[in-house]
Scaffold this motif. Sequence first.
Motif, PDB file in Angstrom:
ATOM      1  N   ARG A  86       0.625  -1.596   0.018  1.00  0.00           N
ATOM      2  CA  ARG A  86      -0.337  -0.276  -0.221  1.00  0.00           C
ATOM      3  C   ARG A  86       1.038   1.151  -0.018  1.00  0.00           C
ATOM      4  O   ARG A  86       0.120   2.149  -0.734  1.00  0.00           O
ATOM      5  CB  ARG A  86      -0.821  -0.405   0.834  1.00  0.00           C
ATOM      6  CG  ARG A  86      -1.865   1.199   1.320  1.00  0.00           C
ATOM      7  CD  ARG A  86      -2.680   0.905   2.441  1.00  0.00           C
ATOM      8  NE  ARG A  86      -2.710   1.268   2.986  1.00  0.00           N
ATOM      9  CZ  ARG A  86      -3.416   1.510   4.050  1.00  0.00           C
ATOM     10  NH1 ARG A  86      -4.845   0.911   4.416  1.00  0.00           N
ATOM     11  NH2 ARG A  86      -3.348   1.828   6.012  1.00  0.00           N
ATOM     12  N   ALA A  87       2.240   0.763   0.605  1.00  0.00           N
ATOM     13  CA  ALA A  87       2.855   2.293   0.846  1.00  0.00           C
ATOM     14  C   ALA A  87       3.604   2.487  -0.969  1.00  0.00           C
ATOM     15  O   ALA A  87       3.576   4.160  -1.152  1.00  0.00           O
ATOM     16  CB  ALA A  87       4.148   1.766   1.596  1.00  0.00           C
ATOM     17  N   MET A  88       3.455   1.556  -1.326  1.00  0.00           N
ATOM     18  CA  MET A  88       4.046   1.768  -3.344  1.00  0.00           C
ATOM     19  C   MET A  88       3.025   2.124  -3.564  1.00  0.00           C
ATOM     20  O   MET A  88       3.217   3.160  -4.671  1.00  0.00           O
ATOM     21  CB  MET A  88       4.667  -0.065  -3.303  1.00  0.00           C
ATOM     22  CG  MET A  88       5.610  -0.391  -2.322  1.00  0.00           C
ATOM     23  SD  MET A  88       7.803   1.540  -2.281  1.00  0.00           S
ATOM     24  CE  MET A  88       7.145   1.766  -1.155  1.00  0.00           C
ATOM     25  N   THR A  89       1.572   1.852  -3.685  1.00  0.00           N
ATOM     26  CA  THR A  89       1.294   2.199  -4.160  1.00  0.00           C
ATOM     27  C   THR A  89       0.828   4.497  -3.792  1.00  0.00           C
ATOM     28  O   THR A  89       0.074   4.784  -5.047  1.00  0.00           O
ATOM     29  CB  THR A  89      -1.179   1.467  -4.033  1.00  0.00           C
ATOM     30  OG1 THR A  89      -0.340   0.839  -4.410  1.00  0.00           O
ATOM     31  CG2 THR A  89      -1.952   2.269  -4.799  1.00  0.00           C
ATOM     32  N   ARG A  90       0.561   3.807  -2.459  1.00  0.00           N
ATOM     33  CA  ARG A  90       0.305   6.029  -2.628  1.00  0.00           C
ATOM     34  C   ARG A  90       1.549   6.515  -2.619  1.00  0.00           C
ATOM     35  O   ARG A  90       1.272   7.356  -2.988  1.00  0.00           O
ATOM     36  CB  ARG A  90       0.527   5.960  -0.797  1.00  0.00           C
ATOM     37  CG  ARG A  90      -1.245   4.748  -0.469  1.00  0.00           C
ATOM     38  CD  ARG A  90      -1.177   5.274   0.959  1.00  0.00           C
ATOM     39  NE  ARG A  90      -2.268   4.953   1.586  1.00  0.00           N
ATOM     40  CZ  ARG A  90      -2.478   5.406   2.934  1.00  0.00           C
ATOM     41  NH1 ARG A  90      -2.327   5.280   3.890  1.00  0.00           N
ATOM     42  NH2 ARG A  90      -3.923   5.186   3.469  1.00  0.00           N
ATOM     43  N   LYS A  91       2.848   6.074  -2.374  1.00  0.00           N
ATOM     44  CA  LYS A  91       4.107   6.909  -3.602  1.00  0.00           C
ATOM     45  C   LYS A  91       3.988   7.068  -4.590  1.00  0.00           C
ATOM     46  O   LYS A  91       4.070   8.180  -4.976  1.00  0.00           O
ATOM     47  CB  LYS A  91       5.127   5.404  -3.033  1.00  0.00           C
ATOM     48  CG  LYS A  91       6.185   6.570  -3.994  1.00  0.00           C
ATOM     49  CD  LYS A  91       8.116   5.189  -3.907  1.00  0.00           C
ATOM     50  CE  LYS A  91       9.108   5.902  -4.802  1.00  0.00           C
ATOM     51  NZ  LYS A  91      10.330   4.407  -4.931  1.00  0.00           N
ATOM     52  N   ASP A  98       1.650  10.107   3.566  1.00  0.00           N
ATOM     53  CA  ASP A  98       0.739   8.687   3.837  1.00  0.00           C
ATOM     54  C   ASP A  98       1.510   7.385   3.623  1.00  0.00           C
ATOM     55  O   ASP A  98       1.592   5.901   3.844  1.00  0.00           O
ATOM     56  CB  ASP A  98      -0.618   8.245   2.902  1.00  0.00           C
ATOM     57  CG  ASP A  98      -1.648   9.288   3.456  1.00  0.00           C
ATOM     58  OD1 ASP A  98      -0.950   9.795   4.548  1.00  0.00           O
ATOM     59  OD2 ASP A  98      -2.014   9.616   2.749  1.00  0.00           O
ATOM     60  N   SER A  99       2.686   7.322   2.560  1.00  0.00           N
ATOM     61  CA  SER A  99       3.281   6.038   2.154  1.00  0.00           C
ATOM     62  C   SER A  99       4.045   6.505   3.698  1.00  0.00           C
ATOM     63  O   SER A  99       4.743   4.928   3.988  1.00  0.00           O
ATOM     64  CB  SER A  99       4.294   6.417   1.041  1.00  0.00           C
ATOM     65  OG  SER A  99       5.148   5.293   1.066  1.00  0.00           O
ATOM     66  N   ASP A 102       2.327   3.818   6.327  1.00  0.00           N
ATOM     67  CA  ASP A 102       2.377   3.135   6.031  1.00  0.00           C
ATOM     68  C   ASP A 102       3.902   1.844   6.212  1.00  0.00           C
ATOM     69  O   ASP A 102       3.413   0.834   6.753  1.00  0.00           O
ATOM     70  CB  ASP A 102       1.976   2.490   4.378  1.00  0.00           C
ATOM     71  CG  ASP A 102       0.576   2.866   4.595  1.00  0.00           C
ATOM     72  OD1 ASP A 102       0.005   2.501   5.699  1.00  0.00           O
ATOM     73  OD2 ASP A 102       0.068   2.460   3.010  1.00  0.00           O
ATOM     74  N   GLN A 119      12.311   0.952   1.772  1.00  0.00           N
ATOM     75  CA  GLN A 119      11.702   1.929   0.457  1.00  0.00           C
ATOM     76  C   GLN A 119      10.949   3.358   1.442  1.00  0.00           C
ATOM     77  O   GLN A 119      10.649   4.339   1.525  1.00  0.00           O
ATOM     78  CB  GLN A 119      10.417   1.606   0.649  1.00  0.00           C
ATOM     79  CG  GLN A 119      10.777  -0.061  -0.507  1.00  0.00           C
ATOM     80  CD  GLN A 119      10.521   0.797  -1.819  1.00  0.00           C
ATOM     81  OE1 GLN A 119      10.385   2.197  -2.292  1.00  0.00           O
ATOM     82  NE2 GLN A 119      11.118  -0.291  -2.271  1.00  0.00           N
ATOM     83  N   ARG A 120      11.618   3.079   3.162  1.00  0.00           N
ATOM     84  CA  ARG A 120      11.323   4.165   3.859  1.00  0.00           C
ATOM     85  C   ARG A 120      12.052   5.300   3.455  1.00  0.00           C
ATOM     86  O   ARG A 120      11.570   6.896   4.023  1.00  0.00           O
ATOM     87  CB  ARG A 120      11.131   3.887   5.233  1.00  0.00           C
ATOM     88  CG  ARG A 120      10.351   5.320   6.442  1.00  0.00           C
ATOM     89  CD  ARG A 120       9.831   4.429   7.629  1.00  0.00           C
ATOM     90  NE  ARG A 120      11.613   4.191   8.363  1.00  0.00           N
ATOM     91  CZ  ARG A 120      11.699   3.841   9.781  1.00  0.00           C
ATOM     92  NH1 ARG A 120      10.669   4.508  10.072  1.00  0.00           N
ATOM     93  NH2 ARG A 120      12.863   3.820  10.473  1.00  0.00           N
ATOM     94  N   MET A 123      11.549   7.438   0.859  1.00  0.00           N
ATOM     95  CA  MET A 123      10.656   8.669   1.055  1.00  0.00           C
ATOM     96  C   MET A 123      11.153   9.324   1.910  1.00  0.00           C
ATOM     97  O   MET A 123      10.918  10.410   1.520  1.00  0.00           O
ATOM     98  CB  MET A 123       9.532   7.667   2.180  1.00  0.00           C
ATOM     99  CG  MET A 123       8.314   6.424   1.505  1.00  0.00           C
ATOM    100  SD  MET A 123       7.819   7.403  -0.478  1.00  0.00           S
ATOM    101  CE  MET A 123       8.796   6.570  -1.283  1.00  0.00           C
TER     102      MET A 123
END
Length: 195
Positions: A86-91, A98-99, A102, A119-120, A123
Amino acid sequence: MGWLKRIMGGKEAAAPPPPPKKEPKAAVPHPPPPPPAPSVPSDRPTAKRPKTSTPKTSTPKTSETKSRKAETALADAADAKSYIVRAMTRKEKGRVDDSIADLNRAIQLNPDIPQAWFQRGQMRQSKGQLAEAITDYTKAIELKADYAEAYANRGVLRERKGDAAGAKADYSKSIELEIRGALEREYPGYKPPKG
């Protein structure tokens, strides 16, 4: 009232008879309770039994308890991966905060997934939080020693912060891992030379 007499034929209306009286039922006598048993004096003293308490024992760990913990760990790992997806989708939609939220939750559920840390780090890097991003890349590398992308990204940030030696070491390691990965894909069974 004359008309009533004419209708009734000169007879006066009789009052309705009173309801029959019910005679009360005779009470059935209950037998008296039996007399209490006579107490027999005893010349022996009566001993009171001491109260014993059962000692509390710890419940041994059973295979059922272990399997529940294993199931919980699997569920947490699965949930963590769902948060990463979900974080990747939000990214991709530009929802960086939001990413990050998550990814924080994914790391909280299972801190052993290097991709969540990586991933964090990306971000945080996009938000200009360089020190935090370097920390995340370092954690990803600790969990996965051959994470070439984490080395490359950390090298970029070290260079921006003026750490030329650290950046050079990270770039070199990233290149080495990329070449080794390419050789292993091209030549299955490839073993890098020692030294």
